[in-house]
Design a protein around this motif. Structure first.
Motif, PDB file in Angstrom:
ATOM      1  N   UNK A 336     -36.068  44.570 -17.876  1.00 47.54           N
ATOM      2  CA  UNK A 336     -35.747  45.519 -18.935  1.00 47.54           C
ATOM      3  C   UNK A 336     -35.411  44.796 -20.225  1.00 47.54           C
ATOM      4  N   UNK A 337     -35.231  43.477 -20.155  1.00 46.80           N
ATOM      5  CA  UNK A 337     -34.777  42.742 -21.334  1.00 46.80           C
ATOM      6  C   UNK A 337     -35.197  41.281 -21.253  1.00 46.80           C
ATOM      7  N   UNK A 338     -35.460  40.700 -22.420  1.00 49.40           N
ATOM      8  CA  UNK A 338     -35.705  39.262 -22.470  1.00 49.40           C
ATOM      9  C   UNK A 338     -34.507  38.544 -21.837  1.00 49.40           C
ATOM     10  N   UNK A 339     -34.792  37.428 -21.194  1.00 47.20           N
ATOM     11  CA  UNK A 339     -33.710  36.757 -20.476  1.00 47.20           C
ATOM     12  C   UNK A 339     -33.924  35.250 -20.418  1.00 47.20           C
ATOM     13  N   UNK A 340     -32.882  34.581 -19.998  1.00 48.97           N
ATOM     14  CA  UNK A 340     -32.882  33.150 -19.746  1.00 48.97           C
ATOM     15  C   UNK A 340     -32.429  32.954 -18.300  1.00 48.97           C
ATOM     16  N   UNK A 341     -32.694  31.780 -17.754  1.00 47.76           N
ATOM     17  CA  UNK A 341     -32.211  31.477 -16.406  1.00 47.76           C
ATOM     18  C   UNK A 341     -31.554  30.116 -16.387  1.00 47.76           C
ATOM     19  N   UNK A 342     -30.341  30.081 -15.878  1.00 44.19           N
ATOM     20  CA  UNK A 342     -29.660  28.820 -15.621  1.00 44.19           C
ATOM     21  C   UNK A 342     -30.207  28.214 -14.339  1.00 44.19           C
ATOM     22  N   UNK A 343     -30.415  26.892 -14.347  1.00 44.95           N
ATOM     23  CA  UNK A 343     -30.775  26.229 -13.103  1.00 44.95           C
ATOM     24  C   UNK A 343     -32.203  25.744 -13.031  1.00 44.95           C
ATOM     25  N   UNK A 344     -32.717  25.746 -11.831  1.00 51.46           N
ATOM     26  CA  UNK A 344     -34.005  25.121 -11.508  1.00 51.46           C
ATOM     27  C   UNK A 344     -35.173  25.762 -12.251  1.00 51.46           C
ATOM     28  N   UNK A 345     -36.069  24.916 -12.738  1.00 49.87           N
ATOM     29  CA  UNK A 345     -37.291  25.385 -13.388  1.00 49.87           C
ATOM     30  C   UNK A 345     -38.403  25.557 -12.350  1.00 49.87           C
ATOM     31  N   UNK A 346     -39.337  26.456 -12.656  1.00 51.88           N
ATOM     32  CA  UNK A 346     -40.523  26.614 -11.813  1.00 51.88           C
ATOM     33  C   UNK A 346     -41.513  25.506 -12.140  1.00 51.88           C
ATOM     34  N   UNK A 347     -41.901  24.690 -11.167  1.00 50.71           N
ATOM     35  CA  UNK A 347     -42.869  23.623 -11.451  1.00 50.71           C
ATOM     36  C   UNK A 347     -44.229  24.148 -11.896  1.00 50.71           C
ATOM     37  N   UNK A 348     -44.488  25.428 -11.624  1.00 54.71           N
ATOM     38  CA  UNK A 348     -45.746  26.037 -12.064  1.00 54.71           C
ATOM     39  C   UNK A 348     -45.787  26.227 -13.576  1.00 54.71           C
ATOM     40  N   UNK A 349     -44.656  26.037 -14.263  1.00 56.25           N
ATOM     41  CA  UNK A 349     -44.594  26.263 -15.702  1.00 56.25           C
ATOM     42  C   UNK A 349     -44.876  25.012 -16.533  1.00 56.25           C
ATOM     43  N   UNK A 350     -45.451  23.982 -15.896  1.00 51.92           N
ATOM     44  CA  UNK A 350     -45.864  22.801 -16.647  1.00 51.92           C
ATOM     45  C   UNK A 350     -47.123  22.239 -16.001  1.00 51.92           C
ATOM     46  N   UNK A 351     -48.006  21.715 -16.826  1.00 51.87           N
ATOM     47  CA  UNK A 351     -49.293  21.231 -16.329  1.00 51.87           C
ATOM     48  C   UNK A 351     -49.095  20.192 -15.226  1.00 51.87           C
ATOM     49  N   UNK A 352     -49.726  20.456 -14.063  1.00 53.14           N
ATOM     50  CA  UNK A 352     -49.654  19.535 -12.935  1.00 53.14           C
ATOM     51  C   UNK A 352     -48.344  19.552 -12.187  1.00 53.14           C
TER      52      UNK A 352
END
Length: 406
Positions: A336-352
């Motif tokens: 329902x709203x733009x958001x941020x997340x504290x913690x671990x990043x998704x490895x799918x969000x960077x090339x390779x």
């Protein structure tokens, strides 16, 4: 409607394949839906359907009465069971419908201990899912406590019925052909994703009430949203509903102050009216009008819990936002709203990224942590700009809506 919802979860959510095992995490009140899902899964060719049930009353009893050492342990056989299903290519469906006030009278330190123990034990399993090695999906069903929290002025029966109506609407189950509706929705999100990936902004700037934040993006970052694709090429939808597009911030590149716009339900406790102050990517100061101790325990989970792992953009006109409801449920409130997340990043969000070791991901700017916790910052007053590699500042969102051609 339950049958249509079950079909959507199986065919579009996890997109079960012939011979595959489906592992379902489900609260007891979801039993009628789970039975429909099991039937749909077998009809789609599933080999096995395993269900791990949970009961909030038992959860509360444990937190209230179990000895302290019990909260620092998580059954290794439970963790290994999930890992075994994952390593054999199984799909995972979770039904998320927590009581936001379940643990409000429990010492937050006890909750934090149990949460950390579970996160440690399930680290390998969750890493597989976050890297899309397996298909996974998250849906919800009304439970009495959750429904009454959303609709406190209705009777329990009326609240449950009302919440079902909302769930069916925002997941497009109430449309004539939900599967076709999801295909069209995924295509729209894909157009936004393509626009942002082509731009490759080096920085995003957020401006809103209580928020003045600059977020650096790493080289080779990837925006995603809607449908995802597992490493074996199966298309699935991780979240139902979903309205977001998201990517990875650089773990050392966030500066400024951000204030939440919706309550955060974390571990059976509410955190609200909070601000986070970032310097060089790390939370260096924070306040909270509600749930200060719970927020402190979240931030103190580990080093990565004080840094961002995800940034997500959601238009204010999303169906969930337009319901004008606070769901106290991250699956709904984050869409329902733009958001941020504290913690671990998704490895799918960077090339390779899906083939990188943790050390390589850290070198590229990805954050690592035992937690990944979304909190909402969007509203009709939020503006977001992108800064190109040439230093040109361009509008992405104005007054909570897209300011780009999609």
């Amino acid at each position: 409607m339950l049958q249509k919802y079950a079909e959507l979860a199986v065919r579009v959510g996890v997109n079960i394949q012939p011979g595959q095992t489906l592992f379902i995490n489900a609260p007891l009140p979801s039993a009628p839906l789970v039975r429909e899902i099991a039937k749909e899964a077998y009809e789609a060719g599933a080999k096995h359907v395993h269900v791990e049930w949970s009961d909030e009353e038992i959860t509360y009893i444990k937190f209230k009465h179990a000895p302290e050492e019990a909260l620092h342990e998580y059954p290794s056989w439970l963790a290994k069971g999930r890992e075994e299903v994952a390593e054999k290519g199984g799909a995972f469906l979770s039904i998320y419908a927590p009581n936001p006030d379940l643990l409000k009278d429990i010492d937050p330190a006890r909750v934090a201990a149990a949460t950390k123990a579970a996160s440690l034990a399930l680290q390998h399993y969750r890493s597989r899912l976050m890297a899309d090695h397996n298909c996974w999906s998250l849906i919800a069903v009304p439970t009495p406590a959750w429904a009454k929290k959303v609709f406190p002025h209705l009777s329990e029966e009326e609240a449950i019925a009302k919440l079902w109506d909302v769930i069916f609407h925002v997941t497009r189950v109430d449309q004539e052909d939900p599967i076709a509706a999801w295909k069209a929705h995924n295509e729209k999100l894909a157009r936004i994703v393509d626009y942002l990936n082509n731009k490759q902004y080096k920085q995003l700037i957020y401006d809103g009430p209580g928020t003045n934040l600059t977020v650096e993006l790493p080289d080779g970052h990837i925006w995603a949203g809607g449908a995802a694709k597992s490493t074996d090429g199966t298309v699935f939808n991780p979240n139902m509903p979903t309205e977001e597009v998201f990517t990875m911030p650089h773990k050392d590149g966030t500066n400024g102050v951000v204030r939440n716009t919706k309550p955060l339900n974390y571990g059976g406790n509410i955190i609200d009216g909070f601000t986070l102050t970032f310097k060089d990517g790390k939370v260096v100061d924070f306040t909270a009008e509600v749930g200060y101790d719970t927020l402190k325990h979240l931030l103190d989970t580990d080093e990565g819990a004080r840094r961002l792992g995800e940034i997500a953009l959601v238009p204010h006109q999303s169906p969930i936002s337009q319901s004008n409801l606070v769901f106290y449920n991250t699956l709904f409130d984050e869409n329902a709203a733009s958001h941020l997340a504290l913690g671990k990043a998704y490895p799918t969000n960077i090339e390779g990224g899906t083939n990188m070791r943790t050390e390589e991901l850290l070198e590229r700017g990805a954050n690592d942590s035992l937690v990944h916790e979304d909190f909402m910052i969007g509203s009709h007053e939020l503006n977001v700009d992108g800064v190109t590699k040439d230093g040109v500042r361009e509008p992405i969102m104005r007054n909570g809506e897209w300011a780009i051609s999609i």
